[in-house]
Each structure stands twice: as structure tokens, then as C-alpha cells.
Design a protein around this motif. Structure first.
Motif, PDB file in Angstrom:
ATOM      1  N   ASN A  36     -42.058  -9.912  -1.128  1.00 56.42           N
ATOM      2  CA  ASN A  36     -42.109 -10.733  -2.077  1.00 56.42           C
ATOM      3  C   ASN A  36     -40.829 -11.199  -2.851  1.00 56.42           C
ATOM      4  N   SER A  37     -39.570  -9.875  -2.577  1.00 55.05           N
ATOM      5  CA  SER A  37     -38.294 -10.232  -3.205  1.00 55.05           C
ATOM      6  C   SER A  37     -37.722 -11.396  -2.461  1.00 55.05           C
ATOM      7  N   ARG A  38     -36.641 -11.825  -3.204  1.00 52.18           N
ATOM      8  CA  ARG A  38     -35.993 -12.905  -2.694  1.00 52.18           C
ATOM      9  C   ARG A  38     -34.517 -12.390  -2.649  1.00 52.18           C
ATOM     10  N   PHE A  39     -34.054 -11.230  -3.276  1.00 50.98           N
ATOM     11  CA  PHE A  39     -32.903 -10.671  -3.297  1.00 50.98           C
ATOM     12  C   PHE A  39     -32.982  -9.177  -3.147  1.00 50.98           C
ATOM     13  N   ILE A  52     -21.504  -2.969  -5.567  1.00 50.39           N
ATOM     14  CA  ILE A  52     -22.564  -3.380  -5.262  1.00 50.39           C
ATOM     15  C   ILE A  52     -22.660  -5.011  -5.419  1.00 50.39           C
ATOM     16  N   SER A  53     -23.415  -5.670  -4.430  1.00 51.90           N
ATOM     17  CA  SER A  53     -23.457  -6.796  -4.226  1.00 51.90           C
ATOM     18  C   SER A  53     -24.860  -7.344  -4.481  1.00 51.90           C
ATOM     19  N   LEU A  54     -25.256  -8.458  -5.006  1.00 53.88           N
ATOM     20  CA  LEU A  54     -26.471  -8.991  -4.968  1.00 53.88           C
ATOM     21  C   LEU A  54     -26.683 -10.003  -3.632  1.00 53.88           C
ATOM     22  N   MET A  55     -27.801  -9.655  -2.793  1.00 50.23           N
ATOM     23  CA  MET A  55     -27.865 -10.336  -1.591  1.00 50.23           C
ATOM     24  C   MET A  55     -28.939 -11.023  -1.238  1.00 50.23           C
ATOM     25  N   SER A  56     -28.893 -12.288  -0.546  1.00 51.32           N
ATOM     26  CA  SER A  56     -30.047 -12.801   0.153  1.00 51.32           C
ATOM     27  C   SER A  56     -30.380 -12.002   1.343  1.00 51.32           C
ATOM     28  N   TYR A  57     -31.673 -11.700   1.902  1.00 50.65           N
ATOM     29  CA  TYR A  57     -32.115 -11.077   2.960  1.00 50.65           C
ATOM     30  C   TYR A  57     -32.997 -11.435   3.567  1.00 50.65           C
ATOM     31  N   THR A  58     -33.300 -11.158   4.825  1.00 48.78           N
ATOM     32  CA  THR A  58     -34.719 -11.391   5.525  1.00 48.78           C
ATOM     33  C   THR A  58     -34.924  -9.994   6.002  1.00 48.78           C
ATOM     34  N   TYR A  59     -36.475  -9.847   5.669  1.00 49.61           N
ATOM     35  CA  TYR A  59     -37.019  -8.559   6.124  1.00 49.61           C
ATOM     36  C   TYR A  59     -38.112  -8.979   7.502  1.00 49.61           C
ATOM     37  N   VAL A  91     -25.159   2.638   3.635  1.00 54.81           N
ATOM     38  CA  VAL A  91     -25.438   2.035   2.818  1.00 54.81           C
ATOM     39  C   VAL A  91     -26.954   2.394   1.810  1.00 54.81           C
ATOM     40  N   SER A  92     -26.926   1.891   0.805  1.00 56.56           N
ATOM     41  CA  SER A  92     -28.103   1.994   0.152  1.00 56.56           C
ATOM     42  C   SER A  92     -28.568   0.606  -0.419  1.00 56.56           C
ATOM     43  N   LEU A  93     -29.787   0.518  -0.372  1.00 57.36           N
ATOM     44  CA  LEU A  93     -30.391  -0.990  -0.781  1.00 57.36           C
ATOM     45  C   LEU A  93     -31.457  -0.768  -1.954  1.00 57.36           C
ATOM     46  N   LEU A  94     -31.341  -1.514  -2.903  1.00 56.97           N
ATOM     47  CA  LEU A  94     -32.339  -1.387  -3.961  1.00 56.97           C
ATOM     48  C   LEU A  94     -33.042  -2.795  -3.776  1.00 56.97           C
ATOM     49  N   VAL A  95     -34.441  -2.715  -3.869  1.00 55.62           N
ATOM     50  CA  VAL A  95     -35.260  -3.822  -3.497  1.00 55.62           C
ATOM     51  C   VAL A  95     -36.366  -3.834  -4.748  1.00 55.62           C
ATOM     52  N   HIS A  96     -36.725  -4.884  -5.603  1.00 58.15           N
ATOM     53  CA  HIS A  96     -37.889  -4.960  -6.205  1.00 58.15           C
ATOM     54  C   HIS A  96     -38.169  -6.498  -6.285  1.00 58.15           C
ATOM     55  N   ASP A  97     -39.420  -6.946  -6.741  1.00 60.10           N
ATOM     56  CA  ASP A  97     -39.610  -8.263  -6.683  1.00 60.10           C
ATOM     57  C   ASP A  97     -39.683  -8.866  -8.081  1.00 60.10           C
ATOM     58  N   TRP A  98     -38.908  -8.469  -8.839  1.00 64.19           N
ATOM     59  CA  TRP A  98     -38.523  -8.914 -10.372  1.00 64.19           C
ATOM     60  C   TRP A  98     -39.869  -9.443 -11.058  1.00 64.19           C
ATOM     61  N   VAL A  99     -40.974  -8.863 -10.687  1.00 66.47           N
ATOM     62  CA  VAL A  99     -41.985  -9.144 -11.556  1.00 66.47           C
ATOM     63  C   VAL A  99     -42.480  -7.656 -12.060  1.00 66.47           C
ATOM     64  N   SER A 100     -42.745  -7.430 -13.358  1.00 68.95           N
ATOM     65  CA  SER A 100     -43.069  -6.286 -13.898  1.00 68.95           C
ATOM     66  C   SER A 100     -44.202  -6.402 -15.187  1.00 68.95           C
ATOM     67  N   HIS A 101     -45.162  -5.182 -14.832  1.00 64.30           N
ATOM     68  CA  HIS A 101     -46.043  -5.372 -16.072  1.00 64.30           C
ATOM     69  C   HIS A 101     -45.747  -4.460 -17.096  1.00 64.30           C
ATOM     70  N   LEU A 138     -49.582  -6.989  -9.771  1.00 65.64           N
ATOM     71  CA  LEU A 138     -48.132  -7.240  -9.876  1.00 65.64           C
ATOM     72  C   LEU A 138     -47.479  -6.000  -9.188  1.00 65.64           C
ATOM     73  N   SER A 139     -46.136  -6.162  -8.803  1.00 66.67           N
ATOM     74  CA  SER A 139     -45.511  -4.928  -8.454  1.00 66.67           C
ATOM     75  C   SER A 139     -45.091  -4.329  -9.599  1.00 66.67           C
ATOM     76  N   SER A 140     -45.267  -2.807  -9.698  1.00 65.11           N
ATOM     77  CA  SER A 140     -44.725  -2.150 -10.453  1.00 65.11           C
ATOM     78  C   SER A 140     -43.607  -1.012 -10.039  1.00 65.11           C
ATOM     79  N   ILE A 141     -43.199  -1.382  -8.852  1.00 63.56           N
ATOM     80  CA  ILE A 141     -42.127  -0.439  -8.262  1.00 63.56           C
ATOM     81  C   ILE A 141     -41.031  -1.147  -7.659  1.00 63.56           C
ATOM     82  N   SER A 142     -40.024  -0.077  -7.477  1.00 64.53           N
ATOM     83  CA  SER A 142     -38.866  -0.692  -6.735  1.00 64.53           C
ATOM     84  C   SER A 142     -38.626   0.244  -5.417  1.00 64.53           C
ATOM     85  N   THR A 143     -38.103   0.095  -4.477  1.00 64.34           N
ATOM     86  CA  THR A 143     -37.762   0.832  -3.535  1.00 64.34           C
ATOM     87  C   THR A 143     -36.106   1.110  -3.147  1.00 64.34           C
TER      88      THR A 143
END
Length: 240
Positions: A36-39, A52-59, A91-101, A138-143
């Protein structure tokens, strides 16, 4: 004593491995987050200073070159993160879909800042709709994902294949143009450019941590079929 129904933020004792989950497939929450996430946020370090950098990515769940789930990114050959990765590929990556309830918070009595979301947003019909949607949708988590970044060999078959996948994944329909001007309906435009001097970086998705918005955490680890004794994680990281 804290109310068990309303635990404080960061209430988990997370200095060591917490609620470990070891499986041959990614946790569903992690899959959803990555799809779901774009960055994502990419954390690198040269040994002294984190960056720390904000990155476009492909999973991708797998590639022709790796059976493990893979994240593809690109970086300028002369960027700070490239220099960091050349000296320290961890590296360490932080991903979440920017939608929170997360429910709206009240503004402080001093009036120096608004609540979150601000009242104007909660009055919006669209915002109200989003806030009132079934929270299970809706997503309520990050990984976080910990691993080792790998630069692909320039001009190799793997690099060309990953470049193509990454460009296709970051090409969108009806993107907003400069100054918010809408593109023509059906028009597709890549949100990234991949020049000849861009390096392609991949990270194998094997281990990390899930965190929810209330502060709960759960460490996860992906293992191959038949691997019955994986190395334990400590704070979401496999010991060196």
C-alpha cells in the motif's frame, strides 16, 4: 497504574525480542504495508552519523534472481546514502501506508497548536468518511525492516530487470502536474527517472518489527522451508 484498556504509548518492553513471529511467509500486516505504501524511510550510517532518506521503492514477493521478498530502490551515484552504503551496507527501513485511524486529539488549552487532525479536517466530508470507515480496512501499523543493502552490477541482467520493474511500479495515471494541474485522463507519467549514473539497490526482506499506533510491537522473521532453528532476533535485529 495505567488503564489496561488505554495503554500508554510505547508500553511494550521492547529492548529485547518481543512477541517473536517466525514463519515461512511474511506477516499479512507487513505484506499489506509494503503493497500500500508509496514511500519508505531508508536509514543509513557511515559509522558515526545516521542519515535518513525518503525513498520511492518497489516491493516484489520474489524475483528471478532471489526467492526472498525484495525491495528495489535507486540512488544517485554521488549521494550521501550511496557513500554510506559503500562503507556500511547495513540498513533499516521504515514503512507505513500513511493512513491512520488514530482518533482526533483535543487542542491544548493554550491554543498554540491545533489538535490532530485539526478541526477543519474533521469537518471535511471526505475526512469524516475516512475517520469513520471500518478500522479493519485501514492500516494501523508500521514495519521496520533490517537488512543489508546490495548494489547491483551496472549493466547486468539483474540490474536491467530491476530498473524496469521499479520504473513501471512508479508510473501513475492522472498524476498531479506542476502547480497542481491535472494531467489528461488516462495519461501515465513516471514519478522517478532512472539515468545511466543511477545505482540500483536491493534489500532482501527477512526480518523486522511491527509497531502499532498504540505502542505495541512484534518482531518477525522470515525463514526458508526446512529451516527449523533460525537465529533469534534481538530488538528486530539478528545479532552479528
Amino acid at each position: 497504574m495505567a488503564d489496561s484498556m488505554n495503554p500508554p504509548l510505547s508500553y511494550e518492553a521492547s529492548a529485547t525480542t518481543t512477541h517473536p513471529l517466525v514463519a515461512t511467509t511474511l506477516p499479512s500486516e507487513v505484506k499489506s504495508c509494503l503493497k500500500n505504501s508509496r514511500f519508505l524511510h531508508l536509514a543509513t550510517c557511515d559509522g558515526l552519523t545516521p542519515h535518513i532518506s525518503l525513498m520511492s521503492y518497489t516491493y516484489l514477493p520474489s524475483t528471478p534472481f532471489d526467492s526472498y521478498p525484495t525491495i528495489i530502490m535507486t540512488t544517485n551515484n554521488s549521494s550521501r546514502k550511496t557513500n554510506h552504503l559503500l562503507t556500511n551496507p547495513r540498513v533499516s527501513l521504515l514503512v507505513h501506508d500513511w493512513v491512520s485511524h488514530r482518533p482526533p486529539t483535543r487542542a491544548p488549552s493554550g491554543g498554540e497548536r491545533e489538535g490532530s487532525p485539526p478541526p477543519a479536517a474533521t469537518r471535511s466530508s471526505l475526512a469524516s468518511l475516512l475517520l469513520n470507515l471500518n478500522t479493519s480496512a485501514l492500516s494501523s501499523i508500521s514495519t521496520t525492516i533490517t537488512g543489508t543493502a546490495r548494489f547491483l552490477e551496472p549493466g547486468s541482467e539483474e540490474e536491467e530487470w530491476c530498473k524496469k520493474q521499479h520504473l513501471e511500479n512508479n508510473t501513475f495515471e492522472e498524476e498531479m502536474g506542476t502547480f497542481g494541474q491535472q494531467q489528461q485522463p488516462g495519461q501515465r507519467r513516471p514519478s522517478i527517472s532512472i539515468d545511466d549514473d543511477v545505482r540500483v539497490v536491493t534489500v532482501r526482506v527477512r526480518e523486522g518489527r511491527i509497531a502499532d499506533w498504540k505502542g505495541g510491537v512484534k518482531d518477525w522473521q522470515l525463514v526458508s522451508e526446512g529451516d527449523e532453528s533460525p537465529e533469534p532476533l534481538v530488538n528486530g535485529v539478528r545479532p552479528a
